[in-house]
Design an enzyme around this catalytic site. Structure first.
Site, PDB file in Angstrom:
ATOM      1  N   ASP A 116      44.234 -38.212  27.665  1.00 35.52           N
ATOM      2  CA  ASP A 116      42.920 -37.585  27.524  1.00 35.52           C
ATOM      3  C   ASP A 116      41.814 -38.542  27.105  1.00 35.52           C
ATOM      4  O   ASP A 116      40.773 -38.117  26.654  1.00 35.52           O
ATOM      5  CB  ASP A 116      43.006 -36.442  26.501  1.00 35.52           C
ATOM      6  CG  ASP A 116      41.750 -35.585  26.475  1.00 35.52           C
ATOM      7  OD1 ASP A 116      41.105 -35.457  27.521  1.00 35.52           O
ATOM      8  OD2 ASP A 116      41.422 -35.054  25.404  1.00 35.52           O
TER       9      ASP A 116
ATOM     10  N   HIS B  12      39.845 -40.642  20.379  1.00 33.12           N
ATOM     11  CA  HIS B  12      38.965 -40.492  21.537  1.00 33.12           C
ATOM     12  C   HIS B  12      37.990 -39.322  21.476  1.00 33.12           C
ATOM     13  O   HIS B  12      37.277 -39.072  22.461  1.00 33.12           O
ATOM     14  CB  HIS B  12      39.803 -40.418  22.828  1.00 33.12           C
ATOM     15  CG  HIS B  12      40.683 -39.214  22.931  1.00 33.12           C
ATOM     16  ND1 HIS B  12      42.055 -39.296  22.831  1.00 33.12           N
ATOM     17  CD2 HIS B  12      40.413 -37.907  23.145  1.00 33.12           C
ATOM     18  CE1 HIS B  12      42.582 -38.098  22.974  1.00 33.12           C
ATOM     19  NE2 HIS B  12      41.604 -37.237  23.169  1.00 33.12           N
TER      20      HIS B  12
END
Length: 1021
Positions: free
Chosen positions: A369, A573
């Site tokens: 992701d 992230h």
């Protein structure tokens, strides 16, 4: 013949909804409920159960935003029930939104043992014994992600979230489950889903439809439980039909992507990990074939610290090979923005944890992701023992479909990594028929290979696989019309895929995500904190190692490790990219502040040991150095033309590398002259002209006489654009922003703020919108650059601020610094791939040039850039380099980036790539005051020294990380100015990969962009 398929389907669907699903529960009795609400932040189990619980009724509201309520549920199984079929069913008030984005609960036995979790689609609790007594730690997390709109964003800050209850307890019952009815539900669900993926006129579709019709006919609507077995017999032939020999093969790997912070703070992630992992362990007790993969050493470490009993159970499954640590990273980090050494430490800290906790290292990179993947990653992954890589996010590309699903990914240095990109296009599949069909349909390597991996289980907010998903896997192991599904582990899949596909295609360079380009810029304070702390860590390790070797001081292992872990966590992230709620970014900024304080003390202590007591340390935002660093007394001379030199300091106690492309320059005066409505700032190497609006309209290189500024254009110009992306506010910058821009040209004042032989500076103040900005333009003696310091008091909404440098250079490519090197990206728009790359990331510098002449644009905390080509007055093209300084997204943090910011940039004229490298370091490293020069601990030629520290195993060995920065093959010479017995080359985990070389100097070949790690063992150790 009349086609009655639509009528049959409506009948089947109503049967499932109205009769079959409700029949799974044969009976239910309510539980006795008491509750205690935690006054503020969560508390441990022992503290919670010692409180006074009060009666609580179903239907009662509970749960302020981000609050915790403990429920105690008690009851007794009726004597006429089959105790093995009894379980609890609890609905905390779940809505139809996504699992993991709302209320959740963790269930404890009275002795404190974790049972499992309660999730929106996982609401049962197993029971043992006639008496039932459990505690539920219920989290009333607001669903900030519901509908992905701006309305709920007030919930992203605890101070503005309010106190009104968010949920109402809907159910807490002891139920008697009809196992045969449940199995019938799973049979029907699989066949009904498969029918929807088949051509309706196919024989297989007709067979399934008639089987479903017979099952409905044979079911007594008033006695589903009593007739479920007969209905299942009617479905058995359709379920027994084997898959075709050519059917796609799916390796189903249990997974639960858990964002370490996002629309919830890290403290909630810790509880999400416990909930998810307990769900997984409960499933493993029931299904011996189930294998689960989880990444992020940080998440395991949290569970080990906060839930030791759960961690012990988890560790047993790891030893069995059923709970598989993957990824090898501390967190699933962004890979565009972290610096090279930080990206290495993600793996060093991750692999070290897995080895300590489980006696094994990961072999598979796992980043489903993250928002694009740097071309430096294959070499880094190979250097820490990974042999395979899995990603998913590239399926989100807006414009171009990535052409491979199984391939070799070639990094910027030539290292190749076997990579799989699941064609299911999801890292949280449910093993439904449409997902399996999509994996088979989209698999790009048909004919050459026939296997793909499907990560299944609820993710983002955790939760993981469910028993319904495992039931689907069992029924599709070999089912005609469906891919073959096999529960397995990721290591088994990659071994088989590599054997199946010995010569996959190669993709060279970065994996650019055509989406989420705004993450290079959003939340500028978080990005500045990361950049500053990365460089402080570099300095602190270097000075501490030097002080240990030279002065015998104790190396601060624990302080440095704590600092690294904070920085690594915040490179997750959704933190570093700026896409989290306000709470997360406020905590990140506080974390960076703590790291700065700790590291400044480490540096001060080391410098005091080396040079005596020091003046006050620099501020957390150091001023740029006043001149290009020159070789200092006792250090190496400047390099020959084209070579790269970094004397791994200390150097004259300034911490700045001496790296360049030519001989040292003799410093000459900086000069300032007024000519009409302009200012002229000059040195013997360059002449800059500022016009009456305070913009750079000329930059002439003295050596060549070449004008660097594009005709009719101005550099150092601020430009503001409308920034309203079509989808994800903090994540996206859409290319249409370019149609809605304006130049910040108004001037309130222009003042000369410094005028000396060493430095001259002019300050320009402006106002625009609701914001104010001041820019300082300065030149320093002996330099070929102009420094631009931009101070912004930013109060815009959904606007984008860029700093522009139009240069008179004709080129089709530009070089952008990435970790341990640079990438050359096309800046033309020849293909759809080129067009999609309209906003890109760079680290400390961008270089554009023609043969013999170039410019470097450097920064101290900016990542987002766009570089474009434009028609030139008089013919040819010019190049526009822009830094993206600030955004103002409304979601998920409506106050993102508001307030004061300072950015430092520089434009260097007549620069080649080595000059850009040197300028990037200069702009990011603070000058350190000292009372004496300190000889460099390490001197190197042909490479850049990125890190100097002591070994992770605390042996006292000195570790040096180097890299070749220019993309060319050569030879490196490294010398330690210490009593070194031998030097050995190691991998990134500091394990030897070559025979030791006796002495303090080593000479070794290096390939383009190669990372080299050396371990020096000192004499007498």
């Amino acid at each position: 013949m009349f086609d009655d398929s639509a009528l049959v389907l409506r009948r089947v669907d109503r049967f499932i909804r109205d009769r079959l699903a409700p029949a799974v529960e044969r009976a239910s009795v309510p539980l006795d409920i008491t509750a205690w609400t935690v006054p503020d932040e969560p508390v441990p189990f022992a503290e919670a159960v010692a409180q006074q619980f009060v009666p609580f009724a179903v239907g009662t509201p509970w749960g302020t935003p981000w609050g915790t309520t403990w429920f105690r549920l008690r009851g007794r199984i009726p004597e006429d029930w089959d105790a093995e079929s009894a379980e609890l069913e609890v609905d905390l008030g779940f809505h139809l939104g996504q699992p993991g984005f709302q209320a959740e609960g963790l269930v404890f036995a009275p002795d404190g043992r974790i049972v499992k979790a309660l999730e929106p689609r996982n609401t049962h609790i197993p029971v043992s014994g006639a008496a039932v007594d459990v505690y539920v730690e219920a989290a009333s997390n607001p669903d900030i992600g519901q509908n992905w709109t701006f309305a709920p964003t007030r919930f992203g800050d605890k101070a503005t979230a309010g106190t009104a209850p968010l949920y109402a307890l809907r159910r807490a019952d002891l139920v008697l489950r009809d196992r045969e009815a449940w199995e019938l539900v799973q049979d029907v669900a699989v066949l009904r889903g498969l029918y929807g993926q088949l051509p309706p006129t196919s024989p297989r579709a007709a067979e399934i439809l008639r089987a479903l019709e017979r099952a409905v006919d044979l079911s007594d609507p008033d006695d589903i439980g009593g007739t479920a077995s007969v209905a299942r017999e009617a479905l058995a032939p359709a379920l027994a039909a084997h898959a075709n020999a050519s059917a796609h093969r799916v390796a189903a790997v249990g997974h639960a992507h858990i964002d370490s912070a996002w629309l919830w703070p890290t403290r909630e992630t810790i509880r999400k990990c416990a909930r998810t992992f307990s769900n997984v362990l409960d499933l493993m007790d029931a299904d011996p074939a189930f294998v689960f993969a989880a990444s992020s050493a940080q998440q395991y470490a949290w569970v080990e610290q906060r839930y030791p009993g759960l961690f012990a159970r988890l560790s047993e499954r790891v030893a069995e090979g059923r709970f598989v640590p993957v990824g090898g990273m501390w967190v699933e980090a962004d890979t565009n923005l972290p610096g090279g050494e930080a990206l290495v430490r993600q793996f060093v800290y991750g692999q070290r944890f897995f080895e300590r906790a489980f006696g094994r290292r990961s072999t598979i990179g796992w980043l489903p992701d993250s928002f694009g993947y740097t071309g430096a990653l294959p070499q880094i992954m190979a250097g820490v023992g990974l042999n395979s890589f899995l990603t998913q996010k590239i399926s989100w590309n807006e414009r171009n479909v990535f052409p491979h699903h199984t391939f070799e990914w070639e990094g910027i240095d030539g290292t190749r990594m076997f990579t799989h990109f699941p064609p299911v296009d999801s890292y949280g599949a449910e093993l439904r028929a449409h997902e399996l069909a999509r994996a088979e349909r989209q698999f790009a390597e048909k004919g050459a290979a026939n296997s793909s991996l499907v990560p299944f289980g609820f993710g983002d907010g955790g939760g993981g696989p469910t028993r319904e998903m495992l039931a689907a896997a069992a029924r599709t192991r070999s089912l005609e019309g469906s891919p073959r599904v096999r529960l397995t582990g990721p290591e088994e899949f990659f071994a088989e895929a590599r054997e199946e596909y010995a010569h996959p295609p190669v993709w060279a360079g970065e994996l650019y995500l055509e989406f989420h380009r705004g993450t290079y810029t959003s939340q500028a304070r978080t990005k500045r904190g990361n950049r500053g702390c990365e460089h402080l860590l570099r300095e602190a390790e270097l000075w501490a190692a030097t002080a240990h070797v030279r002065a015998g001081t104790e190396y601060p292992y624990d302080v440095l490790e704590d600092a690294w872990r904070t920085v690594l966590l915040q490179q997750f992230h959704d933190i570093l990219p700026g896409s989290s709620i306000a709470w997360v970014h406020r905590e990140a900024e506080a974390g960076y502040a703590r790291v700065r304080v700790a590291l400044e003390q480490v540096i001060a202590d080391a410098l005091a040991a080396l040079t005596g007591p020091l003046p006050e340390p620099p501020s957390s935002v150091p001023e740029p150095p006043s001149s290009v660093p020159e070789p200092v007394e006792g250090s190496h001379p400047a390099p020959d033309a084209g070579s790269a030199l970094f004397n791994a300091g200390p150097f004259a106690v300034d911490g700045v590398p001496a790296l360049g492309s030519g001989p040292a320059h003799t410093a000459s005066d900086a000069r300032l002259a007024r000519a009409g409505d302009t200012y002229v700032l000059s040195t013997d190497r360059v002449r800059f002209v500022l016009d009456a609006s305070g913009r750079i309209v000329s930059a002439v290189d003295a050596a060549s006489g070449r004008e660097a500024i594009a005709p009719g254009q101005a550099a150092g110009e601020l430009q503001v654009f409308r920034d309203i992306p079509a989808q994800w506010d903090a994540w996206d910058v859409d290319e249409n922003y370019r149609r809605h821009g304006e130049v910040v040209a108004s001037v309130e004042s222009i003042v000369v703020v410094e005028q000396s032989s060493q430095r001259v500076a002019v300050r320009v103040e402006r106002a625009f919108g609701d914001s104010r900005v001041a820019q300082e333009f300065s030149v320093s003696a002996g330099s070929a650059r102009i420094d631009v310091t931009t101070e912004v008091d930013w109060h815009e909404r959904q606007r984008l601020l860029k700093l522009a440098f139009p240069v008179d250079i004709h080129t089709t490519t530009a070089s952008f610094e990435v970790q341990f090197g640079h990438v050359v990206r096309p800046i033309h728009r020849n293909t759809s791939w080129d067009e999609a790359r309209f906003e890109t990331s760079a680290h400390r510098w961008v270089h554009v040039g023609e043969p013999g002449f170039g410019v470097a644009v450097a920064n101290d905390a900016t990542y987002g850039h766009d570089v474009t080509r434009h028609a030139r007055e008089g013919g040819g093209t010019t190049t526009l380099v822009r830094q993206s300084l600030l955004r103002a997204p409304l979601y998920p943090d409506p106050d993102a980036d508001q307030g004061r910011h300072v950015f430092r940039s520089s434009l260097t004229v007549g620069a080649e790539v080595p000059d850009a490298v040197a300028e990037g370091y200069r702009l990011n490293l603070a000058l350190r005051p000292g009372r004496a020069s300190v000889e460099p601990l390490v001197q190197a030629q042909g490479v850049v020294v990125e890190s100097v520290k002591l070994a992770e195993d605390r042996s006292g060995d000195v570790i040096v990380r180097l890299y070749e920065p220019l993309g060319r093959r050569g030879e490196a010479s490294v010398t330690f100015d210490a009593d070194v017995a031998s030097i050995v080359r190691t991998d990134l985990l500091e394990d030897a990969v070559s025979e030791p070389v006796v002495g303090a100097t080593i000479v070794l070949p290096v390939r383009p962009f190669e990372i080299v790690t050396l371990r020096a063992r000192r004499a007498g150790r």
